[in-house]
Design a protein around this motif. Structure first.
Motif, PDB file in Angstrom:
ATOM      1  N   GLY A  82      52.736  -4.298  42.615  1.00  0.00           N
ATOM      2  CA  GLY A  82      52.066  -4.423  41.335  1.00  0.00           C
ATOM      3  C   GLY A  82      50.883  -3.506  41.096  1.00  0.00           C
ATOM      4  O   GLY A  82      50.460  -3.342  39.950  1.00  0.00           O
ATOM      5  N   PHE A  83      50.343  -2.916  42.168  1.00  0.00           N
ATOM      6  CA  PHE A  83      49.122  -2.128  42.050  1.00  0.00           C
ATOM      7  C   PHE A  83      49.284  -0.747  42.678  1.00  0.00           C
ATOM      8  O   PHE A  83      50.000  -0.585  43.664  1.00  0.00           O
ATOM      9  N   THR A  84      48.567   0.214  42.118  1.00  0.00           N
ATOM     10  CA  THR A  84      48.491   1.549  42.712  1.00  0.00           C
ATOM     11  C   THR A  84      47.411   1.526  43.795  1.00  0.00           C
ATOM     12  O   THR A  84      46.690   0.531  43.938  1.00  0.00           O
ATOM     13  N   ALA A  85      47.264   2.615  44.538  1.00  0.00           N
ATOM     14  CA  ALA A  85      46.296   2.672  45.638  1.00  0.00           C
ATOM     15  C   ALA A  85      44.855   2.461  45.179  1.00  0.00           C
ATOM     16  O   ALA A  85      44.024   1.993  45.954  1.00  0.00           O
ATOM     17  N   ASP A  86      44.554   2.783  43.925  1.00  0.00           N
ATOM     18  CA  ASP A  86      43.193   2.549  43.423  1.00  0.00           C
ATOM     19  C   ASP A  86      43.051   1.166  42.785  1.00  0.00           C
ATOM     20  O   ASP A  86      42.086   0.895  42.080  1.00  0.00           O
TER      21      ASP A  86
END
Length: 191
Positions: A82-86
């Protein structure tokens, strides 16, 4: 000399369906190529058809590419998708109906859909159980709804073990976030 007769409409439809049938079987495994190694998920369309189809739509769209395992709890599960690395949340499609009463249990090595407190709220996020968590099954869950298992790790459980051992901390409002991002570089369909 033989006379050629074109197939009837019904025959043509049956032939088309027969040619498409291997596609469904072909799409039953997904390889997650991560920064820690590869994990192969074997999906159970017979028990969780809507959940598997939803997951495969996200795979085909490239949604999981570049996402991270953003929640890692060593004696519980690893969650991603659900999330990118940032820690930017990726947009998703509409939620799907919960398929938690399908006979599959949240045991070690199974993959299930993450959701909010609302039962029919799963979108793209999933988790891999790193131990037996049958308290997440509908029959034993606190809310009586549980979490829908839709497959299992068929290869790469050692990678899951490696991921569950990474150091974690808090990042903004998020807890149990790996200090070094564990990235899903690419999710691909397999034979």
């Amino acid at each position: 000399m033989m006379n050629f007769r074109p197939p009837s409409f019904a025959s043509a439809v049956l032939l088309a369906l027969a040619l498409c049938a291997p596609i469904a079987a072909w799409a039953q495994k997904v390889r997650l190529s991560t920064s820690e190694g590869d994990i192969v998920l074997e999906l159970d369309r017979a028990k969780a058809p809507r959940t598997v189809d939803n997951f495969l739509q996200y795979v085909r769209a490239g949604h999981y590419d570049g996402t991270v395992f953003h929640r890692v709890i060593p004696n519980f599960m690893i969650q991603g998708g659900g999330f990118t690395a940032d820690m930017a949340q990726k947009p998703t499609r509409e939620p799907i109906p919960l398929e938690s009463r399908n006979g599959l249990s949240n045991v070690r090595g199974t993959v299930a859909m993450a959701r909010t407190m609302i039962p029919d709220s799963a979108t793209a996020q999933f988790f891999i159980n790193v131990q037996d968590n049958d308290f997440l099954d509908a029959a034993k869950s606190r809310d009586g709804q549980g979490y829908a298992v839709f497959g299992r790790v068929s290869a790469g459980m050692e990678v899951v073990e490696r991921i569950k051992g990474v150091s974690t901390g808090n990042r903004g409002p998020h807890r149990d976030v790996p200090l070094q991002p564990v990235v899903i570089r690419k999710a691909t369909l397999e034979n």
